[in-house]
Every structure is written in structure tokens, then in C-alpha cells.
Design a protein around this motif. Sequence first.
Motif, PDB file in Angstrom:
ATOM      1  N   ASP A  48       0.755  -1.113   0.130  1.00 25.33           N
ATOM      2  CA  ASP A  48       0.154   0.173  -0.091  1.00 25.33           C
ATOM      3  C   ASP A  48       0.749   1.468  -0.066  1.00 25.33           C
ATOM      4  O   ASP A  48       0.317   2.544  -0.142  1.00 25.33           O
ATOM      5  N   SER A  80       0.065   6.013   2.109  1.00 24.71           N
ATOM      6  CA  SER A  80      -0.498   4.889   1.597  1.00 24.71           C
ATOM      7  C   SER A  80      -1.197   5.377   0.143  1.00 24.71           C
ATOM      8  O   SER A  80      -1.370   6.721   0.060  1.00 24.71           O
ATOM      9  N   LYS A  81      -1.394   4.579  -0.707  1.00 27.66           N
ATOM     10  CA  LYS A  81      -2.006   5.070  -2.149  1.00 27.66           C
ATOM     11  C   LYS A  81      -3.527   5.341  -1.717  1.00 27.66           C
ATOM     12  O   LYS A  81      -3.900   6.456  -2.294  1.00 27.66           O
ATOM     13  N   LYS A  82      -4.072   4.772  -0.742  1.00 27.82           N
ATOM     14  CA  LYS A  82      -5.447   5.169  -0.520  1.00 27.82           C
ATOM     15  C   LYS A  82      -5.371   6.701   0.376  1.00 27.82           C
ATOM     16  O   LYS A  82      -6.375   7.470  -0.107  1.00 27.82           O
ATOM     17  N   ASN A  83      -4.284   6.938   1.143  1.00 28.04           N
ATOM     18  CA  ASN A  83      -4.303   8.011   1.988  1.00 28.04           C
ATOM     19  C   ASN A  83      -4.162   9.233   0.908  1.00 28.04           C
ATOM     20  O   ASN A  83      -5.252  10.118   1.276  1.00 28.04           O
ATOM     21  N   GLU A  92      -7.569   9.502  -1.519  1.00 21.20           N
ATOM     22  CA  GLU A  92      -8.872   9.950  -0.570  1.00 21.20           C
ATOM     23  C   GLU A  92      -8.564  11.514  -0.121  1.00 21.20           C
ATOM     24  O   GLU A  92      -9.566  12.275  -0.281  1.00 21.20           O
ATOM     25  N   LYS A  97      -9.674   8.396   6.338  1.00 23.13           N
ATOM     26  CA  LYS A  97      -8.932   7.423   5.498  1.00 23.13           C
ATOM     27  C   LYS A  97      -7.673   8.060   5.093  1.00 23.13           C
ATOM     28  O   LYS A  97      -6.766   7.411   4.230  1.00 23.13           O
ATOM     29  N   ASN A  98      -7.368   9.364   5.184  1.00 28.32           N
ATOM     30  CA  ASN A  98      -6.145   9.948   4.631  1.00 28.32           C
ATOM     31  C   ASN A  98      -5.108  10.027   5.897  1.00 28.32           C
ATOM     32  O   ASN A  98      -3.923  10.510   5.444  1.00 28.32           O
TER      33      ASN A  98
END
Length: 354
Positions: A134, A154-157, A160, A339-340
Motif C-alpha cells: 500500500d 499509502s495509495k489510499k491516503n 482520498e 482514510k487520509n
Amino acid sequence: MLFKNIKKYKKKIALLSNDPEKKITFEQIHKEYQKLKKKVKERKLVLLIADNNIGNLLHYIILLKNNCIVQLVEAKTNFNEIQNLIKLYKPNLICSDNNWFKKNQKKYYKKKIFQSFNSTIYETSFKNHKIHKDLSILMPTSGSMGSKKYVRISKKNIFENTKSIISYLKLNKKDRSITSMPFCYSYMLSVINSHIEIGASIFVTSETIVQKNFWSILNINKITNFNGVPYHYEILLKFKLNKIFNKNIKFLTQAGGKLDSTKSKLIIKFCKKNNINFFKMYGQTEASPRMSFIKITNYLDKIDSIGKAIPGGRLELIDKNNKKITKSNKIGELIYKGKNVCIGYAFNYKDLLK
């Protein structure tokens, strides 16, 4: 994943500078990414020694698209500190401006593998690391350039937070910003990420706000928004705002510390008179980096507020017993959830698997 679908913006300008030869479309970014993919076939850790130039910014975008992990450090950082980072993190690739490579010893970088404009990627002799699937960006914390401590994003952080910023600023592909800060600072990076993700554009310059040419660039190139820390706005007030801004400016943003209330009022007065929105924001690198915002031109009675949580985030106050505070005017510890929020810190390459 950030920048996954930017190919769809085709011939629209993504990056531009004072050099007329250096106007890069989204289509060109995609072509450069395709070339890089043939050279860098595995997931690699890249130390990006970042300066505000077209080549560096282009490489940042295509390296992320290529699923590499980008570790950012400002080009002005002392070479001994950069050497220390190289020893601690053992990057597989080093990316920087050609001038940086000319100035500094060739001890760590061995083979040139990719070049775009004035920026080059060199391979090192370090072996590939075990890296968490991630992990996307290693970002220096505020004021710690050259420090061994990095925030693991991370990619999601990053995706988002970028999505939230686009939402509350109502960014669209007609917007254009300018590099008013070093692009490896989390605040400037969030401006770049949000604009490129939505198909907007960035004017890349190493000029600063105290240089006359910066304002010529801003006016000639129809910049739609300006982003700065309190220092920027203190300087702007001395220059007189009405001499600087023009009809193209839609909004201003301010983060990176508290802006004095008196100065805030002067900026708000100017913004209201000229139909410009002024957003105050609060964040930390650990939040990729935005946590809250307020369109202060709409809430003059809340001039010192950090605003409300960004879309998808939550803010709350807790007391010394970790109980949530629900009454007004109580002192407590501010807690942010979203989520960030980063996945932790790194101090060397061993932490990249966490």
C-alpha cells in the motif's frame, strides 16, 4: 490510485513554464509513463531530490503512476544530509535535476536509465527492498528536510485526501495554479495532486513571491488560485493586494499555521470586494495533509476557526480521561479520523514493510 485515469484529459495542458517549449499535455504525460514502464518494470524506491521544474514534476507523476514509492527531499538540502538519507533508505533509483547530478559526487548513482526535459533518473547499486503493497509516498514532516524521519503515505491516503480537496474547493479542469512553494512540501504537493487528478494545470516556476516576475507570470498565464502560508499573506499585504491579483483569480487558500486575525480581516475584505473566495485550512503531513477547511469569506464571525473536517474526515475533542467533549468553550485534545491518516513513520528502509 492517484493519476490512474489522467490519460482521458488528452491534449489539455497539464504542466507549463516560462519556456514555450515546455508545455506538457496529459497525453504527453501518459507517453512518458509508457516509456518509463519499459525501463522500470519492478516496484522501486525512488529518492526524488525535488526542485520546482517541469522535469522533476513530470517524473513525480509518472513514477507514482508506475507504482513506485517516491521519497521526497528538497534540492536545497545539504548534500551531507542527502547522503545520510541514501545510507538509511538505500533507494533503488535517484531522480533529480541534471544540475544537481553535475554538482554532487557520483558515489551512489551508477547508471542513467531515464530522462525527461532537464530531469534524470539514475539507478543505484542497492538491492530491491521488501515494501508494503500500500505504500506510495515518503513525505518529510514540516520543517524536517534532510531528517531521517518520514511519514509513510499509502495509495489510499493520498487518493482520498486529493478527492476531498477537489470536492470542497470545487476544482475543475479549467483551473490553473502556480508553484508558490517548493513542491516537496506537503501543502504544495496537495495543490499539485488535486489539479493534475482533475485535469487542471500547474504553472511550474522557481520564482518566489518577492520577485516581480512571479506576479507577471501569475497575470499573463491566467492563474485561477493562489496558495500560501501566513508569511506569504503578510508579504502580500505589504505589496497591496489590489496591485497583484486580477479577474482570473477565483480563490485563495491559506494553511501552514495561524494567520493573524487583523491580517485575515484585510484579506477577507479584499476578497469580498473582488468576488474571490478565501479558504483557511488546517492540516498535518500525517493527514496527507489536509484535515479541515473553512470558506472564511462566508463566516466572518469564525475568523480564528480551523473550520470543519474535510469530506470523509471527522474531528472531535477529548478530555484528559479520553472522553468526548460535547459542550462549547472547553479545552481538549483535537482528534482527527479519516482514510487520509498516514500508516506511520519511517526512519530507514526496514520500516517500509510495516
